[in-house]
Each structure stands twice: as C-alpha cells, then as structure tokens.
Design a protein around this motif. Sequence first.
Motif, PDB file in Angstrom:
ATOM      1  N   GLU A 301      18.251  16.902  -5.475  1.00 24.15           N
ATOM      2  CA  GLU A 301      19.474  16.220  -5.034  1.00 24.15           C
ATOM      3  C   GLU A 301      19.934  15.160  -6.037  1.00 24.15           C
ATOM      4  OE1 GLU A 301      18.343  14.835  -1.161  1.00 24.15           O
ATOM      5  OE2 GLU A 301      17.806  16.866  -0.482  1.00 24.15           O
ATOM      6  N   LYS A 302      19.239  15.049  -7.150  1.00 24.99           N
ATOM      7  CA  LYS A 302      19.632  14.109  -8.220  1.00 24.99           C
ATOM      8  C   LYS A 302      19.847  12.690  -7.673  1.00 24.99           C
ATOM      9  CE  LYS A 302      22.062  17.865 -10.635  1.00 24.99           C
ATOM     10  NZ  LYS A 302      20.842  18.391 -11.278  1.00 24.99           N
ATOM     11  N   ARG A 303      18.827  12.200  -7.017  1.00 19.91           N
ATOM     12  CA  ARG A 303      18.883  10.848  -6.435  1.00 19.91           C
ATOM     13  C   ARG A 303      17.529  10.191  -6.634  1.00 19.91           C
ATOM     14  NH1 ARG A 303      15.503  11.074  -2.235  1.00 19.91           N
ATOM     15  NH2 ARG A 303      15.358  13.005  -1.023  1.00 19.91           N
ATOM     16  N   PRO A 304      17.450   8.873  -6.521  1.00 19.93           N
ATOM     17  CA  PRO A 304      16.149   8.205  -6.635  1.00 19.93           C
ATOM     18  C   PRO A 304      15.229   8.646  -5.493  1.00 19.93           C
ATOM     19  CG  PRO A 304      17.953   6.613  -6.768  1.00 19.93           C
ATOM     20  CD  PRO A 304      18.554   7.929  -6.343  1.00 19.93           C
ATOM     21  N   ALA A 305      13.926   8.639  -5.746  1.00 19.47           N
ATOM     22  CA  ALA A 305      12.963   8.966  -4.704  1.00 19.47           C
ATOM     23  C   ALA A 305      12.798   7.780  -3.754  1.00 19.47           C
ATOM     24  CB  ALA A 305      11.621   9.321  -5.328  1.00 19.47           C
ATOM     25  N   ALA A 306      12.165   8.040  -2.628  1.00 24.86           N
ATOM     26  CA  ALA A 306      11.997   6.992  -1.613  1.00 24.86           C
ATOM     27  C   ALA A 306      11.027   5.904  -2.063  1.00 24.86           C
ATOM     28  CB  ALA A 306      11.516   7.617  -0.308  1.00 24.86           C
ATOM     29  N   VAL A 307      10.166   6.214  -3.014  1.00 20.87           N
ATOM     30  CA  VAL A 307       9.259   5.198  -3.553  1.00 20.87           C
ATOM     31  C   VAL A 307       9.527   5.091  -5.041  1.00 20.87           C
ATOM     32  CG1 VAL A 307       6.865   4.406  -3.637  1.00 20.87           C
ATOM     33  CG2 VAL A 307       7.536   6.135  -1.950  1.00 20.87           C
ATOM     34  N   THR A 308       9.851   3.920  -5.524  1.00 17.85           N
ATOM     35  CA  THR A 308      10.328   3.786  -6.905  1.00 17.85           C
ATOM     36  C   THR A 308       9.350   2.994  -7.773  1.00 17.85           C
ATOM     37  OG1 THR A 308      11.406   1.688  -6.496  1.00 17.85           O
ATOM     38  CG2 THR A 308      12.673   3.675  -5.979  1.00 17.85           C
ATOM     39  N   GLY A 309       9.686   2.900  -9.041  1.00 22.60           N
ATOM     40  CA  GLY A 309       8.926   2.086  -9.971  1.00 22.60           C
ATOM     41  C   GLY A 309       8.930   0.624  -9.562  1.00 22.60           C
ATOM     42  N   ASP A 310      10.015   0.182  -8.955  1.00 20.01           N
ATOM     43  CA  ASP A 310      10.049  -1.209  -8.485  1.00 20.01           C
ATOM     44  C   ASP A 310       9.030  -1.423  -7.377  1.00 20.01           C
ATOM     45  OD1 ASP A 310      12.053  -1.590 -10.294  1.00 20.01           O
ATOM     46  OD2 ASP A 310      13.679  -1.663  -8.805  1.00 20.01           O
ATOM     47  N   ASP A 311       8.863  -0.432  -6.525  1.00 16.37           N
ATOM     48  CA  ASP A 311       7.834  -0.533  -5.470  1.00 16.37           C
ATOM     49  C   ASP A 311       6.442  -0.590  -6.093  1.00 16.37           C
ATOM     50  OD1 ASP A 311       9.722  -0.399  -3.371  1.00 16.37           O
ATOM     51  OD2 ASP A 311       9.768   1.784  -3.515  1.00 16.37           O
ATOM     52  N   ALA A 312       6.237   0.218  -7.139  1.00 18.89           N
ATOM     53  CA  ALA A 312       4.946   0.211  -7.826  1.00 18.89           C
ATOM     54  C   ALA A 312       4.666  -1.170  -8.417  1.00 18.89           C
ATOM     55  CB  ALA A 312       4.943   1.272  -8.935  1.00 18.89           C
ATOM     56  N   TYR A 313       5.712  -1.763  -8.991  1.00 15.37           N
ATOM     57  CA  TYR A 313       5.574  -3.087  -9.598  1.00 15.37           C
ATOM     58  C   TYR A 313       5.275  -4.137  -8.535  1.00 15.37           C
ATOM     59  CZ  TYR A 313       6.638  -6.974 -12.782  1.00 15.37           C
ATOM     60  OH  TYR A 313       6.552  -8.106 -13.549  1.00 15.37           O
ATOM     61  N   ALA A 314       6.006  -4.092  -7.436  1.00 16.83           N
ATOM     62  CA  ALA A 314       5.835  -5.110  -6.381  1.00 16.83           C
ATOM     63  C   ALA A 314       4.440  -5.040  -5.759  1.00 16.83           C
ATOM     64  CB  ALA A 314       6.908  -4.922  -5.302  1.00 16.83           C
ATOM     65  N   ALA A 315       3.920  -3.840  -5.576  1.00 15.83           N
ATOM     66  CA  ALA A 315       2.579  -3.711  -4.999  1.00 15.83           C
ATOM     67  C   ALA A 315       1.525  -4.216  -5.991  1.00 15.83           C
ATOM     68  CB  ALA A 315       2.302  -2.260  -4.619  1.00 15.83           C
ATOM     69  N   PHE A 316       1.719  -3.863  -7.250  1.00 21.09           N
ATOM     70  CA  PHE A 316       0.730  -4.303  -8.240  1.00 21.09           C
ATOM     71  C   PHE A 316       0.765  -5.822  -8.421  1.00 21.09           C
ATOM     72  CE2 PHE A 316      -1.682  -4.860 -12.059  1.00 21.09           C
ATOM     73  CZ  PHE A 316      -2.575  -3.805 -12.080  1.00 21.09           C
ATOM     74  N   ALA A 317       1.944  -6.390  -8.236  1.00 20.48           N
ATOM     75  CA  ALA A 317       2.050  -7.853  -8.365  1.00 20.48           C
ATOM     76  C   ALA A 317       1.164  -8.551  -7.331  1.00 20.48           C
ATOM     77  CB  ALA A 317       3.507  -8.279  -8.201  1.00 20.48           C
ATOM     78  N   ILE A 318       1.040  -7.956  -6.162  1.00 17.88           N
ATOM     79  CA  ILE A 318       0.140  -8.546  -5.156  1.00 17.88           C
ATOM     80  C   ILE A 318      -1.309  -8.361  -5.582  1.00 17.88           C
ATOM     81  CG2 ILE A 318      -0.554  -8.517  -2.738  1.00 17.88           C
ATOM     82  CD1 ILE A 318       2.239  -7.595  -1.995  1.00 17.88           C
ATOM     83  N   ALA A 319      -1.630  -7.190  -6.106  1.00 13.45           N
ATOM     84  CA  ALA A 319      -3.000  -6.953  -6.576  1.00 13.45           C
ATOM     85  C   ALA A 319      -3.352  -7.966  -7.669  1.00 13.45           C
ATOM     86  CB  ALA A 319      -3.137  -5.523  -7.104  1.00 13.45           C
ATOM     87  N   GLN A 320      -2.408  -8.192  -8.583  1.00 17.56           N
ATOM     88  CA  GLN A 320      -2.658  -9.160  -9.655  1.00 17.56           C
ATOM     89  C   GLN A 320      -2.870 -10.567  -9.083  1.00 17.56           C
ATOM     90  OE1 GLN A 320      -3.073  -8.637 -13.089  1.00 17.56           O
ATOM     91  NE2 GLN A 320      -3.807 -10.734 -12.782  1.00 17.56           N
ATOM     92  N   ALA A 321      -2.081 -10.921  -8.076  1.00 19.51           N
ATOM     93  CA  ALA A 321      -2.245 -12.240  -7.448  1.00 19.51           C
ATOM     94  C   ALA A 321      -3.609 -12.344  -6.769  1.00 19.51           C
ATOM     95  CB  ALA A 321      -1.114 -12.486  -6.447  1.00 19.51           C
ATOM     96  N   CYS A 322      -4.102 -11.241  -6.211  1.00 17.35           N
ATOM     97  CA  CYS A 322      -5.441 -11.235  -5.602  1.00 17.35           C
ATOM     98  C   CYS A 322      -6.501 -11.524  -6.667  1.00 17.35           C
ATOM     99  CB  CYS A 322      -5.730  -9.885  -4.948  1.00 17.35           C
ATOM    100  SG  CYS A 322      -4.778  -9.588  -3.451  1.00 17.35           S
ATOM    101  N   ILE A 323      -6.358 -10.892  -7.807  1.00 19.35           N
ATOM    102  CA  ILE A 323      -7.304 -11.127  -8.903  1.00 19.35           C
ATOM    103  C   ILE A 323      -7.272 -12.611  -9.274  1.00 19.35           C
ATOM    104  CG2 ILE A 323      -7.801 -10.574 -11.326  1.00 19.35           C
ATOM    105  CD1 ILE A 323      -6.545  -7.770 -10.747  1.00 19.35           C
ATOM    106  N   ASP A 324      -6.083 -13.151  -9.376  1.00 16.88           N
ATOM    107  CA  ASP A 324      -5.941 -14.577  -9.692  1.00 16.88           C
ATOM    108  C   ASP A 324      -6.592 -15.429  -8.613  1.00 16.88           C
ATOM    109  OD1 ASP A 324      -4.436 -13.625 -11.802  1.00 16.88           O
ATOM    110  OD2 ASP A 324      -2.495 -14.170 -10.922  1.00 16.88           O
ATOM    111  N   SER A 325      -6.355 -15.074  -7.368  1.00 14.47           N
ATOM    112  CA  SER A 325      -6.862 -15.886  -6.264  1.00 14.47           C
ATOM    113  C   SER A 325      -8.389 -15.856  -6.199  1.00 14.47           C
ATOM    114  CB  SER A 325      -6.261 -15.392  -4.938  1.00 14.47           C
ATOM    115  OG  SER A 325      -6.803 -16.089  -3.840  1.00 14.47           O
TER     116      SER A 325
END
Lengths: 336, 336, 336, 336
Positions: A301-325
């Motif tokens: 359908e030539k459209r973005p998927a329901a899960v995007t690179g931005d979602d990947a980034y946002a989830a990893f940002a929490i993982a990184q904050a956990c490492i920091d914490s």
Amino acid sequence: MSQPVRIGLIGAGRIGASHAAVLARRVPEAHLTAVVDPRPGAADLIAGPLGARALSSVGDVLADPAIDAVVISAASVAHRDLIVAAATAGKHVFCEKPAGMSLAEIDEARTAAAAAGVVFQVGFNRRFAADFAAAHDLIAGGRIGEVQLIRSLTRDPGTGPADPGAVPQWTIFTQTLIHDFDTLNWLNPGAHAVDVLATADALIAPDHRDRGHLDTAVVVIRYSNGAIATAEASFAAAYGYDVRGEVFGSNGMVTMGEGATTSMRLHDLAGRAAFTARSDTDLLVDSYTGELTEFCRAVTEKRPAAVTGDDAYAAFAIAQACIDSVTTGARAAVTR
Amino acid sequence: MSQPVRIGLIGAGRIGASHAAVLARRVPEAHLTAVVDPRPGAADLIAGPLGARALSSVGDVLADPAIDAVVISAASVAHRDLIVAAATAGKHVFCEKPAGMSLAEIDEARTAAAAAGVVFQVGFNRRFAADFAAAHDLIAGGRIGEVQLIRSLTRDPGTGPADPGAVPQWTIFTQTLIHDFDTLNWLNPGAHAVDVLATADALIAPDHRDRGHLDTAVVVIRYSNGAIATAEASFAAAYGYDVRGEVFGSNGMVTMGEGATTSMRLHDLAGRAAFTARSDTDLLVDSYTGELTEFCRAVTEKRPAAVTGDDAYAAFAIAQACIDSVTTGARAAVTR
Amino acid sequence: MSQPVRIGLIGAGRIGASHAAVLARRVPEAHLTAVVDPRPGAADLIAGPLGARALSSVGDVLADPAIDAVVISAASVAHRDLIVAAATAGKHVFCEKPAGMSLAEIDEARTAAAAAGVVFQVGFNRRFAADFAAAHDLIAGGRIGEVQLIRSLTRDPGTGPADPGAVPQWTIFTQTLIHDFDTLNWLNPGAHAVDVLATADALIAPDHRDRGHLDTAVVVIRYSNGAIATAEASFAAAYGYDVRGEVFGSNGMVTMGEGATTSMRLHDLAGRAAFTARSDTDLLVDSYTGELTEFCRAVTEKRPAAVTGDDAYAAFAIAQACIDSVTTGARAAVTR
Amino acid sequence: MSQPVRIGLIGAGRIGASHAAVLARRVPEAHLTAVVDPRPGAADLIAGPLGARALSSVGDVLADPAIDAVVISAASVAHRDLIVAAATAGKHVFCEKPAGMSLAEIDEARTAAAAAGVVFQVGFNRRFAADFAAAHDLIAGGRIGEVQLIRSLTRDPGTGPADPGAVPQWTIFTQTLIHDFDTLNWLNPGAHAVDVLATADALIAPDHRDRGHLDTAVVVIRYSNGAIATAEASFAAAYGYDVRGEVFGSNGMVTMGEGATTSMRLHDLAGRAAFTARSDTDLLVDSYTGELTEFCRAVTEKRPAAVTGDDAYAAFAIAQACIDSVTTGARAAVTR
C-alpha cells in the motif's frame, strides 16, 4: 489480491527459522524468495523445505531485482549496517529489535530508510497480539480515561541462560525489556517517557552478579502526561513465557496477557489447570504473523508501517536511560 | 468453647462500625461489651442495635474489669496514646493501622504492650484474606522456590477524596500502602526490606499537586534476599476496590486478588461480566472476621497474635523510607 | 442483638459434626445447647469441645424447655418421624434433605410443622452460596429475561462409594440430585416442573449395574414456562466437589459455581492451577453458615424460613418422577 | 512447499464469502482459482477482490483441468448432487455440513467420493478450534480416564431468526446441533451413539410453536461405552456466539469454549468484562483456517482428511434419531 511481496530473509537462526515458516505458511501477502546466512548449510536447512533459495551472501540478496524486501533476523550487532545497506539498495526493511546497538546507530538506520523512501518496520510483535491490540484500541478511544498507571512485563520461559557469563551486560534492557518499553509507549498514546529509575540484579545466576550479569529487573518510568509505568523482566519463568500488560486510567483498567495456550482447562487431582506457553514461538505465532502481514501490506500500500524507526528509537532511549540509572543509582532522563 | 473475649471498641467511625458488626455477628469468640466515642451519640448508634453499652469516655472502658480487650479504630493520631494507655491498664489491644504516626510512636506502643504482657495486634487484614493466606502457605513451604519478584497493590474504589486538600501529605504511604508494605514483608519470609525508591504524584487531583498532595504512587523495594518488590497505590479505581498480590520465585509464581464479589458471571450484550467489590467492607468482610477471630484466639490461648508490633514497625519503616525517597528523589534506606 | 436461638442437634454423624461446629463458631444468632445421638459416645465427641451438653435420647431434647429448635442431621429414614415429633413438641425444625423418604412422608412432615406453627426449613444449602444467591437475584429481577435453558450439576469428590452395593438404589435422585432439583426450581421463579426424562447408569461401579446401582445420571426437566432444565450427577469427580449452575434467558445468561477454594493461582511447570475443593464442608462452609443463620433469624423474627416444606416436597416430586422415568424408560409427570 | 491446491468455490453466500477470504488470505496451501454462484453478480463480488475468476456455471468449474478441488458452500439441498458431480469429475471435495438432506443422501455422497478416490471432507470446524483439539488430544491419550459424561452446546448469537416460519422444521438438529453431534462422537473416541432422547420447543418464537418451529433443544445421547452425552442448542444468545464442550471422565475433566474474543479484560463501573464473540466468523476464523488447511494438506499428501464422509453420516444419524424422538416422544435408536 496484489502480487505477494518477495522477501529475502537475512539470518537463519532460531527466530529466523520462525519468521521464514510464518512468511511461507501463514502470510499469503508474502513470498519467501531467499534465505541467507553466512554459516555453511544454515540457509539451506530453512530454505529447502519452504521452497526458497538458499544464499550465502547478503550482497546477492540486495542485488537481486526479484527481491522487494528483507526481513533481518541476524545478530543485533549487525542490524544497523544491514538496515543501511538494504535501504540503500532500495529494499524495504523489517528488522528484529533492537534496530541498533545504540541510539546513534538506530538514528543512522532510520535516517537511511527515510532517505531511501523504503518501508522500515521493527519487530515489536506485542502490538500485534490480539489482546494487546484490543486494549490499545480501547485506550486510544478514551474508554478508560486518562492513563495513570501502566505495567508491562516479560519473563522468558525456562531456567535462564545456559551461560550467564556469555550474556552481554545490558541485554535485559536492550533485548528483553525493549519490548515492554515499546509497549508502554504505545499504550500511552500522545505521551513520551521523561525519566527512568531502574533496579536490576542477578537473582537467577547470583554467581555472576559480581561480573555485572543482570537477569532480573524492575523499571519505573515517568511519562509526560504524569503516568507512572512499571516494566519488569526475568530471564527464567518456571511456568512458561509470561507477557502481560495492564493500563489503569481515570475511568477504568484494561489487562492483557493470559498466558494459557488455549482456553481448554484440565481438572484433575491437582486442581484445575490451564496449560501455559513454553516458548515465544508458541505464545506469539499469531503476533509474528500479524507483524509480518502488516509489513507486507505497508509495502503493497506504499505507506509507513505501524511500527517505525522512531518507535525503535524511543524504546531504545528508555533502555539507554535504564543503563544510565543502574550505573549511577539515580533517576536518568530519557533522550528524545 | 472458652468464654468469649469481652471487647470495648474505641472509635465509632466507618471502620469502627464495621468492626463492631463483625465482632457482634461473625466472631463467636468475641463479646462486644462496649463502644466508646467522644462524639455525642456516635457510640449509641452502633452499640444499641448490637446489644453493647455506649460509653463516652475511654477511661471508663479502661477502668472496667469486665472488659478484657480493646479494638482501636479511632483517628490515627490517637493510636499511640490509646495503645499505651490500654496496655498499661492491662487490656489486650487490637489497633487499626498505622499503630502510630512515626517509627518512634510505634516503638513506644509496642514497648508498652510488651511491658504489660498483653496481646498486641495491628489491623493488617490482608493476611487473613483466603487467597493471600493460601499463597503465603505455599511460599513459606518452599513451593515456588526463592522469592525474586513481588507485587502488591491497593487501589481504593471510587473517584478519589472529596477534598484532596484535607488529605495529609503522606497518607498514601502511611495509611494506604502500609498494607502493601506489610503484605510484601509477610510474603517474603525471612527477608527484610533494605531500601526504597518511591515515585508519587497527584494524577487524580492534579490541581493539588503543587500543595504536595499525592494520590498515585509506585514504590520499588529491595529486600535482603535480593528480591525486588513493587507496591502500587491509587486513591480512585473506577471499577472498585482492587487489592492484588503476585510473588514470583525460582520455581513458579502465585497470584492473589480476584476482585470479583462472587464467582457468578453475567453474560449479556456487554459481554461476560464479573461484578467487582465496591468497598473495603464489601471485599474484606472475611478478612476482618479473620483478623478479629485471630485476636480473640491469641487472647484466649495466651500467645502472641499473628501480626505483631514488630510487623507494624517494619511496615511503617518502609513508609518512612518512601517519604524520604520522595523528598530527596533518591533511594532511601529502610530503618530496622 | 436478640437472644440466640437455643438449638439441640439431632444426629452426630459427619454432617452433624459440621453443623455443630458452624452453629457454635460461625452463627452468633445460635446457641448450640445439646447434641443427641443414640450411638454411645458420639454426642460427647462433638458436644464437649463446643461447650454443649451430650444427650442420648431425642425425648430429652424435645422435653427440654431451654431448647427452642432442633437441627436434624440423623439418618434420612428417621427424618419424617423426627420432624413430626419435634414440631408437635413445639420446637422449630431445621432438617437435612430429604425431609422424608417419599412424597407422603414429606407431606406429613410439612403438615405437622404447619399445624404446630413452627419454623420448618430444609437443608438446601446451595441457595445460600454467594454466587448462586447473586444469580438468583439477577434472574428474579428480570435481568436475563425469560428463562429458557437451565443447568445444575452435582459431582461428589473422590472415587465413589466404598461399597456401591450398600447405596440404596435411588440415592442419586433422592439424596444427590435433590439439591439440583431444588436449585432448578428456585432459579426458575414462578414456574413449576411438569415432567421428567431420566437417564442413569452405573459407570463408576459397572459391576453393580445389574443389581440396580446408579452412580451417574442426567435428567431433563420441562417446566411450566417452557424452560428446559438439565440436572446431572456423578458420585466420583477426581478433581473435587463440583457444584455448578447455569441459567440462560432471552436477554442473557448467568453462570455459577467456580470450584476453586480461593482465587489464589499457582503457576509452575504444570501450568496455571486453581486448587479445587475436596469436600462439601470445604466448598460449602459459607453456605452452611448462611442456611443456619437464616433459620435462626426466621425463628427470631417469627416468619417462615427462605426454604420451606413446600420446597422440600417440590424437589422430591422431581426425584420421584426420575425414579418413575428410569423404571419405565419414558417421560414421567411430576406431582404437584 | 508443494504447489497450492487450486480451488473452485461453489456458493457465494455468507459462509462462502468467509471461506473464500480464508482460502485466499490465510491458507498458503490453497489457491482460490474460481468462485461460482448462479445468482447474477454474486460470484464477482467475492472473486474480484481476491484475484479469482467468477463463473456462473458449476459445470465450468468441474470441467476445468486447472481446478483440483471444490469447496461447497451452496444450499444444503444441493449438497448431495454437487458432491457426487464433483467427485465424479475427479475433484476433491470439501463440503459444508450437512453433507446431504438424509442418511441416504449422505451415503450416496460418501460412496461417490470413495469410488472416485478423491478426498472428501465435511465442515465440522469445531475439531479445528485450538481448545477443542487440545481437549481431544488429552482424552485420546487417556488423560481423563474412561469418558462418562459429555456436553456440547451451540447457541447462535443475536435475537433469533428474522422469520421463524421460514426455518425448516428440523433445522436445529440437522444444521445446528449436527456440529455438537460430531463433536460428541469425536470427543468419545472408539464409542458410537446408541440412542437419543430429544426435547425441543419454540421458546424464542413461541408464536410459531404450533406450526412446528423449534428453536431450543436439549438432547441426551447414550453411547456404546456407557457415556451419557448432552447436546444443547438455542437460536438466540444475547451475549454472542456460544460454543462449549465438557468431557468428564473417571480421572478428570476437560472443558472447552471460552467465548471471549481475546484475553483482554475491561474493568470499569460495570465490573470486569470479557468481550464475547458476536458471529461465527468472529469466533471461528482460526477453525475455518484449520479445516481448510487440513483439506489442502490431505489433497497434497494423498490421504484421507481428518473428517470423513463416515463422520458426516454418524452425526446425521443422531440428528435423524432426534427427529424420531421428538416425533414419538420416546427414546429413538441411532442408525449405524
């Protein structure tokens, strides 16, 4: 129906084998064209019975005009490079989580995909579980009011890693809880994670505690809308694969994650039993089918998927904050 | 059966009325002899229909040789003084939680009870809920192995405090979560709480946030055996009174807290519904009966009660650490 | 509270022991005054620890002016005579089911009670189970519309009678399913049973089939409002005591009977387990408390009890029709 | 993978549309080649979006060498003739239940299929529901011992037939309960139905009772191994599509049929709700997928399907006995 999306699978490990079978047997929108793996014979083992070609070089996949898209289930350390290469070659990309080994890598990956104009989806399969999806719809529709408390947990089935020393130190955050971080973000629509307090320990393999092994973790996340979330993980649940969610709002609550393989119940001398799922592929086959179907449809359908690179980034940002914490023992901010 | 324990109830408020009715109607081991409350008429209202005497002075209760024990359901600020006075007068004491307004007060209370040699029980009713008690038995018997992750939550039914400004600042820790703190201590036998990270906010009544009101909280507690516990509270659950527990160990998990008033299910256009408890007295009448029965039996059998002053101290020590943690934003140690 | 009802318990067998303990420990409205049993020592065993007198003659109980009421848990063959004698002596009567060995006997019993003006209640305890009572309230309030299909079942825990040859032939109808017949009548308010088709066999103890033993039965009952009911019984449920109900109406359905002892769940290698009740006294202690409390209140309030002699007659009439149906192999009418 | 089975769908009604979509989108082993329906435009509507050809003559399908198999979802009255014609033309046959309008018709159908050596499967989809299949495996493996009591029920969602007068008189047995009859046969392996007692009425549409309409039924079946089964149906369940099973044996019990669409639960002012399935295609899409996958695999692997013409005959024999029993009011023998 449109022509199926012709897919090259990169990485013929355990999850690769599962994705290959799902693509070939459960997703009519897909055509599993090729399987590639550098290990001798690994690709053949999977490709043969499913009628796909076995290749030994990623380059062959990326150069093949008869392949529209790739599904990446290689080692995590290779994800960023594979995504960038595939996108540059004009292939649509579905990649297992995490999309890279750092926020910088994930940013490169999403940037490359955007520049190439290809569909880029990350394997946050929980969004495609029927109960989680139903809960999300109710929440997004305002059914439970303002989100205030959220919980997401992942407990791997079994008795824990065979060799805890071989598990990279932050795996519980970057590989396991990253599913929960995405789930929490997704179940709290319109808000973003602000900061994190992580508590983690080696409770299953305490002998490895001093070497930095972490197999049990509890994370508290504050969101921009005030919601307080808890994410929890363990590498060893005796009773099976346990994936649950709970969202409490001003007007009610939704719960997700039943754990039973079917609604059959056995009543005998031991009481009344529900059989619980013993593996991710056991519990999540419908979710895997759902995410790969979504990927193919987004391509078609030539459209973005329901899960995007931005979602990947946002989830990893929490993982990184956990490492920091965990490193500082204090609350850590989440990068946006 | 032995002679019933002759009880004077101190404090004829909402929970006092419930305790009076339970003592008179559901605990044959008890005889509700007198009810005392300083507010004109309050004691009569309760005592009359239950065949007890209404008194207006605590002194009259404590001086009465025909009264063996007191049940204290007065305002929390009066608990310490009432416990000390009753113990000194030789009366056995059941007191609602918390047993005092500070660790020092609770220490005074337990010391006075010990010195007087009277039974001293605190109202941690969750220990007497059938499902929690069954879970405790399994855990204590080693059925789920080493305790690793624990969860306890309390969500009050309804829409929250009518006047959030009138709720003392730390109520969510000292009055609500104190139940969960005792539950967590009790469900992790042999271990003690080490430190605490508390996150709290005013999500139900955000207008009162600036004045220090807290109506939603998540607490992470580390125990001496490594177990990581989560306690969670909200002042306003739209669907009813929600009290749950979960203990995850190396060999399995137990869960507690169903929330449905009965196992009856209604199937109609809205789906399949379980009716949920709308009040503590609705959900917990069996637990109240259980704790007051235990108190009478401890008195009759001249033994310590199942919940002691030390338990009251240990639970409050976690509440105090939560206050410290919220104040500093950092992990706070739990006093032993 | 009013003075407790002073009770003489007749019959110190297994269920008598249970009733004695419930009366003494869980029903403040009752005072267990005496226990009588013709077997030497049987009454002492129960009466002693509960502070009641042990008597050996029913006549002593009936002649005692300090006894207000009797609870009859003697052998069924003695029920009719005991009811008539007690009522004639002016004692209120609670009698275990069945109230007699035939419709004629039960009619005599209810007539005697009516003539004496005493309260007469029969032990259909299921009406006092919280889930069944909640279902009844919804049905009676019209919540599920017109009743169309009903199900009630009783499966005794364990492996079946030790000596099937010693079980009277029609026991499954007159002693076991009679609970279900009353439940069905009660859950279909305003209607009465019209006819019956009974199917029964010896499946647990097939060696006794030829001698007329019946340990498994399915009964279909047609009611005056068209509703079709199914009652089902087995003498041997490996997983525990199974008592369930289901009422399906034009606007919905209610289900009853959960079977689990508590809402605690154990998750381990075997899956997720609910522990099931292994005995009637285990499953039904609250129901026993409820029915005996109701009896005392009816006595105190000088009103008919919630379960009457007419209910005893109506339930037995269905049992009798089952006997007729099994004998003839055809549909049998239910006497009114 | 092998080449997909090329399928011609005969009958583009509601269930035909569902089967077409399942074949095209969820069964990679199938290729939906053609759709045929005599009603102008009906086949186009379904075939178009799914990439299949629309035909108007069954003859064209049967004559087409590029079609391996047919899926028959035409009117029941046409089933026998279509099966015979397709088998004779060498096409493998999947046919919706019932496979004919009488035992004689079904016998003709199975004989034709056997003579032609084609795969012949009937649409008893319940065997492919995950919970029923899991229960069957446990039973067949001896896990619950000797089967003694069985229950199967079907309640259609909604408010009943728009025009009860248009429903053929015995529909509840031949179209609805036939699913339950097959389920009971299958869940009692090695035994066969001996006789039947059927009770049926018009409770949803009582105005049509006098004209012979039957919308509610309870059937008791005796099996050769002594097991007593109950089958129950209603045309109007307010709460959704209700399909359940229960098998009680000498060592335990299995239950099937949950009814909830997902394991998501909504907790709000109304209590805790599970959403229930509102249509067969909603509840049974996985079962439809399972049965059509099985059909394709049987064709590919050149083996009989899991549900055969003999199963179709055996289930219809019970339906026929029900008709006999309702007609005579007595127990009716089941033809073998």
